[in-house]
Scaffold this motif. Structure first.
Motif, PDB file in Angstrom:
ATOM      1  N   ASN A 112       0.823  -1.212   0.000  1.00 32.12           N
ATOM      2  CA  ASN A 112       0.000   0.000   0.000  1.00 32.12           C
ATOM      3  C   ASN A 112       0.857   1.262   0.000  1.00 32.12           C
ATOM      4  O   ASN A 112       0.502   2.283   0.591  1.00 32.12           O
ATOM      5  CB  ASN A 112      -0.940   0.015   1.217  1.00 32.12           C
ATOM      6  N   MET A 113       2.010   1.175  -0.677  1.00 32.62           N
ATOM      7  CA  MET A 113       2.919   2.319  -0.723  1.00 32.62           C
ATOM      8  C   MET A 113       2.376   3.411  -1.646  1.00 32.62           C
ATOM      9  O   MET A 113       1.856   3.114  -2.726  1.00 32.62           O
ATOM     10  CB  MET A 113       4.296   1.870  -1.252  1.00 32.62           C
ATOM     11  N   PRO A 114       2.494   4.670  -1.255  1.00 31.31           N
ATOM     12  CA  PRO A 114       2.038   5.767  -2.121  1.00 31.31           C
ATOM     13  C   PRO A 114       3.059   6.052  -3.221  1.00 31.31           C
ATOM     14  O   PRO A 114       3.798   7.035  -3.175  1.00 31.31           O
ATOM     15  CB  PRO A 114       1.915   6.937  -1.144  1.00 31.31           C
ATOM     16  N   ALA A 115       3.132   5.177  -4.209  1.00 33.64           N
ATOM     17  CA  ALA A 115       4.107   5.337  -5.291  1.00 33.64           C
ATOM     18  C   ALA A 115       3.398   5.139  -6.630  1.00 33.64           C
ATOM     19  O   ALA A 115       3.700   4.208  -7.375  1.00 33.64           O
ATOM     20  CB  ALA A 115       5.246   4.331  -5.125  1.00 33.64           C
ATOM     21  N   PRO A 116       2.458   6.036  -6.970  1.00 38.01           N
ATOM     22  CA  PRO A 116       1.681   5.852  -8.213  1.00 38.01           C
ATOM     23  C   PRO A 116       2.535   5.911  -9.473  1.00 38.01           C
ATOM     24  O   PRO A 116       2.270   5.206 -10.438  1.00 38.01           O
ATOM     25  CB  PRO A 116       0.668   7.002  -8.170  1.00 38.01           C
ATOM     26  N   ALA A 117       3.583   6.758  -9.459  1.00 39.04           N
ATOM     27  CA  ALA A 117       4.433   6.867 -10.650  1.00 39.04           C
ATOM     28  C   ALA A 117       5.189   5.563 -10.891  1.00 39.04           C
ATOM     29  O   ALA A 117       5.266   5.074 -12.032  1.00 39.04           O
ATOM     30  CB  ALA A 117       5.412   8.027 -10.484  1.00 39.04           C
ATOM     31  N   LEU A 118       5.749   4.987  -9.821  1.00 43.80           N
ATOM     32  CA  LEU A 118       6.471   3.721  -9.950  1.00 43.80           C
ATOM     33  C   LEU A 118       5.534   2.611 -10.406  1.00 43.80           C
ATOM     34  O   LEU A 118       5.893   1.805 -11.269  1.00 43.80           O
ATOM     35  CB  LEU A 118       7.111   3.362  -8.607  1.00 43.80           C
ATOM     36  N   TYR A 119       4.337   2.575  -9.831  1.00 47.34           N
ATOM     37  CA  TYR A 119       3.379   1.542 -10.226  1.00 47.34           C
ATOM     38  C   TYR A 119       2.994   1.708 -11.693  1.00 47.34           C
ATOM     39  O   TYR A 119       2.882   0.717 -12.423  1.00 47.34           O
ATOM     40  CB  TYR A 119       2.125   1.621  -9.341  1.00 47.34           C
ATOM     41  N   ARG A 120       2.794   2.954 -12.143  1.00 49.32           N
ATOM     42  CA  ARG A 120       2.392   3.210 -13.520  1.00 49.32           C
ATOM     43  C   ARG A 120       3.480   2.776 -14.494  1.00 49.32           C
ATOM     44  O   ARG A 120       3.201   2.156 -15.528  1.00 49.32           O
ATOM     45  CB  ARG A 120       2.070   4.692 -13.703  1.00 49.32           C
ATOM     46  N   ILE A 121       4.745   3.096 -14.168  1.00 45.52           N
ATOM     47  CA  ILE A 121       5.853   2.685 -15.036  1.00 45.52           C
ATOM     48  C   ILE A 121       5.936   1.165 -15.087  1.00 45.52           C
ATOM     49  O   ILE A 121       6.050   0.565 -16.168  1.00 45.52           O
ATOM     50  CB  ILE A 121       7.177   3.282 -14.523  1.00 45.52           C
ATOM     51  N   ASN A 122       5.886   0.528 -13.913  1.00 48.08           N
ATOM     52  CA  ASN A 122       5.975  -0.937 -13.863  1.00 48.08           C
ATOM     53  C   ASN A 122       4.811  -1.589 -14.593  1.00 48.08           C
ATOM     54  O   ASN A 122       4.962  -2.660 -15.186  1.00 48.08           O
ATOM     55  CB  ASN A 122       6.012  -1.401 -12.409  1.00 48.08           C
TER      56      ASN A 122
END
Length: 249
Positions: free
Chosen positions: A160-170
């Motif tokens: 539940n990490m607040p890392a939307p940019a990392l998730y989007r790239i992955n």
């Protein structure tokens, strides 16, 4: 020491190695969201072991085929020491993970893993102990390159990490890797077996195994697309995609 006993020793050694890795990973700190729930904590550590297996096995499989490219042309009879050791190593991981799921009382929630692992172990054992289709096992392990990014996806969602940019790239890298290292090798294997492999004995067993794996891979791909690219369809189906926890391995 006979070849079968030697093979059994290698598989057992790999199983114990992953057990030791799991114990070592228990010393690492857990994200706060994971720490509060025992099931999430187990799942987190289970995914970390899976991640290590995927990195080592995926790169090893690609290196094996790069070193012995004729394995792409003669999937049934081509053989290499490195490929044989890779099958033993990966079979040990699947045995470890199966035992971990059962002992941790996660069999009901992870039954698709158990089905997949039973198929993988039986197929790898046929290559290890019969000495044929070792190249097929190596090609099937190309999927582990894709699993690296699937596991990263699962870890991000679980923590539940607040890392939307990392998730989007992955998310987009994951889709490309799924196509290149899961769908393409599986399609080639299926085509090769249908065209060249005699449907009897070990060949018949592996063809059935392969067709079942094809169905599972397409099902996982559908779930991945719905969850990451068409989330509205998941909400209309009743919230979280029921198959999401089965996307890895």
């Amino acid at each position: 020491m006979g070849p079968w006993l030697r093979a059994a020793g290698l598989v057992l050694g790999s199983t114990l190695l992953f057990k030791a890795l799991q114990r070592g990973l228990r010393r690492l700190p857990l994200p706060a969201h994971v720490r509060r729930d025992p099931t999430r904590a187990w799942r987190w550590r289970n995914l970390l072991v899976s991640f290590v297996h995927s990195v080592v096995t995926g790169l090893w499989a690609v290196l094996c085929v790069w070193q012995v490219p004729e394995m792409l042309r003669d999937i049934e009879n081509s053989w290499s020491t490195s490929g044989y050791l890779l099958l033993c190593f990966s079979a040990g991981y699947f045995i470890h993970d199966t035992l971990d799921i059962v002992v941790s009382h996660q069999s009901r929630a992870s039954w698709e893993y158990l089905v997949h692992h039973a198929m993988a172990i039986s197929a790898f054992f046929s290559g290890i102990f019969l000495g044929r289709f070792v190249a097929a096992g190596m090609l099937s392990l190309f999927v582990e390159v894709s699993n690296i990014f699937l596991t990263i996806r699962m870890l991000l969602k679980l923590s539940n990490m607040p890392a939307p940019a990392l998730y989007r790239i992955n998310k987009y890298v994951n889709l490309v890797m799924y196509f290149l290292f899961r769908l393409v090798p599986q399609t080639y294997l299926t085509w090769y077996f249908v065209r060249y492999v005699e449907v009897r004995g070990q060949g018949a067993f592996l063809i059935v195994n392969l067709f079942l794996l094809d169905a599972m891979i397409l099902t996982y791909f559908s779930r991945l697309l719905r969850s990451d690219f068409f989330p509205d369809s998941c909400r209309r189906r009743g919230g979280k995609d029921a198959g999401e926890k089965f996307l890895v391995d």
